[in-house]
Scaffold this motif. Structure first.
Motif, mmCIF file in Angstrom:
data_model
loop_
_atom_site.group_PDB
_atom_site.id
_atom_site.type_symbol
_atom_site.label_atom_id
_atom_site.label_comp_id
_atom_site.label_asym_id
_atom_site.label_seq_id
_atom_site.Cartn_x
_atom_site.Cartn_y
_atom_site.Cartn_z
ATOM 1 N N MET A 88 0.829 -1.205 0.000
ATOM 2 C CA MET A 88 0.000 0.000 0.000
ATOM 3 C C MET A 88 0.865 1.257 0.000
ATOM 4 S SD MET A 88 -3.016 -1.141 -0.284
ATOM 5 C CE MET A 88 -2.481 -2.705 -0.924
ATOM 6 N N GLU A 89 1.988 1.208 0.674
ATOM 7 C CA GLU A 89 2.879 2.370 0.693
ATOM 8 C C GLU A 89 3.460 2.637 -0.691
ATOM 9 O OE1 GLU A 89 6.606 4.010 3.298
ATOM 10 O OE2 GLU A 89 5.105 2.741 4.252
ATOM 11 N N LYS A 92 0.682 4.311 -2.542
ATOM 12 C CA LYS A 92 0.496 5.684 -2.077
ATOM 13 C C LYS A 92 1.559 6.600 -2.688
ATOM 14 C CE LYS A 92 0.587 6.039 2.357
ATOM 15 N NZ LYS A 92 0.629 6.318 3.801
ATOM 16 N N GLN A 93 2.773 6.108 -2.751
ATOM 17 C CA GLN A 93 3.853 6.890 -3.346
ATOM 18 C C GLN A 93 3.569 7.164 -4.828
ATOM 19 O OE1 GLN A 93 7.561 4.887 -4.060
ATOM 20 N NE2 GLN A 93 8.730 6.733 -3.628
ATOM 21 N N VAL A 95 0.634 7.357 -6.255
ATOM 22 C CA VAL A 95 -0.429 8.369 -6.333
ATOM 23 C C VAL A 95 0.193 9.758 -6.186
ATOM 24 C CG1 VAL A 95 -2.495 9.294 -5.203
ATOM 25 C CG2 VAL A 95 -2.267 6.821 -5.554
ATOM 26 N N TRP A 96 1.126 9.897 -5.250
ATOM 27 C CA TRP A 96 1.812 11.171 -5.061
ATOM 28 C C TRP A 96 2.600 11.560 -6.316
ATOM 29 C CZ3 TRP A 96 1.909 15.407 -2.351
ATOM 30 C CH2 TRP A 96 3.023 16.241 -2.415
ATOM 31 N N SER A 100 -3.877 11.425 -8.823
ATOM 32 C CA SER A 100 -5.019 10.626 -8.376
ATOM 33 C C SER A 100 -5.576 9.645 -9.409
ATOM 34 C CB SER A 100 -6.126 11.538 -7.848
ATOM 35 O OG SER A 100 -6.583 12.397 -8.868
ATOM 36 N N LEU A 103 -5.273 5.972 -8.680
ATOM 37 C CA LEU A 103 -6.194 5.270 -7.773
ATOM 38 C C LEU A 103 -7.079 4.281 -8.536
ATOM 39 C CD1 LEU A 103 -7.172 8.263 -5.495
ATOM 40 C CD2 LEU A 103 -5.806 6.265 -4.821
#
Length: 124
Positions: A88-89, A92-93, A95-96, A100, A103
């Motif tokens: 998940m990390e 998340k990275q 997405v950054w 978006s 996602l």
């Protein structure tokens, strides 16, 4: 390609990587060099632990929008101990880094991970 190269990959990984198979088109010497390089990159030893190399490959695949490669790297990373939290990390990275819209791209990958782990949506 040398049969031994195929046998070595099948023994270690269960299959011969597609890139190695395509390399056959460039001759035996090229195939052998690529197979050796593959061995160097994916050996158990190295400054960066294997799990983290697979997580980096997953990040690259997600960034490129390569679903097939992302799925393969998830399986490889989980096989060497990557946790759901670590995966998940990575997402998340991305997405950054890419925004978006990632996602939508990672939603089926998260479902795949949860399915492999036996997690139901109601468990989260």
């Amino acid at each position: 390609m040398d049969k031994k190269i195929h046998e070595d990959f099948k023994k270690k990984m269960g299959f011969t990587p597609p890139g190695i198979m395509v390399a056959e088109n460039f001759g035996e010497e090229f195939s052998r060099r690529l197979a050796d390089f593959h061995g160097d990159v994916w050996s158990e030893e190295g400054a960066i632990p294997l799990k983290y190399r697979h997580l980096m490959s997953l990040a690259t695949a997600v960034f490129e929008g390569n679903d097939k490669r992302s799925r393969l790297e998830i399986v490889k990373a989980m096989n060497v101990g990557a946790t759901r939290e670590e995966l998940m990390e990575v997402f998340k990275q991305q997405v950054w880094m890419k925004g978006s819209p990632v996602l939508v791209q990672i939603a089926p990958l998260i479902e795949m991970i949860d399915h492999k782990l036996g997690i139901k949506k109601t468990d989260l």
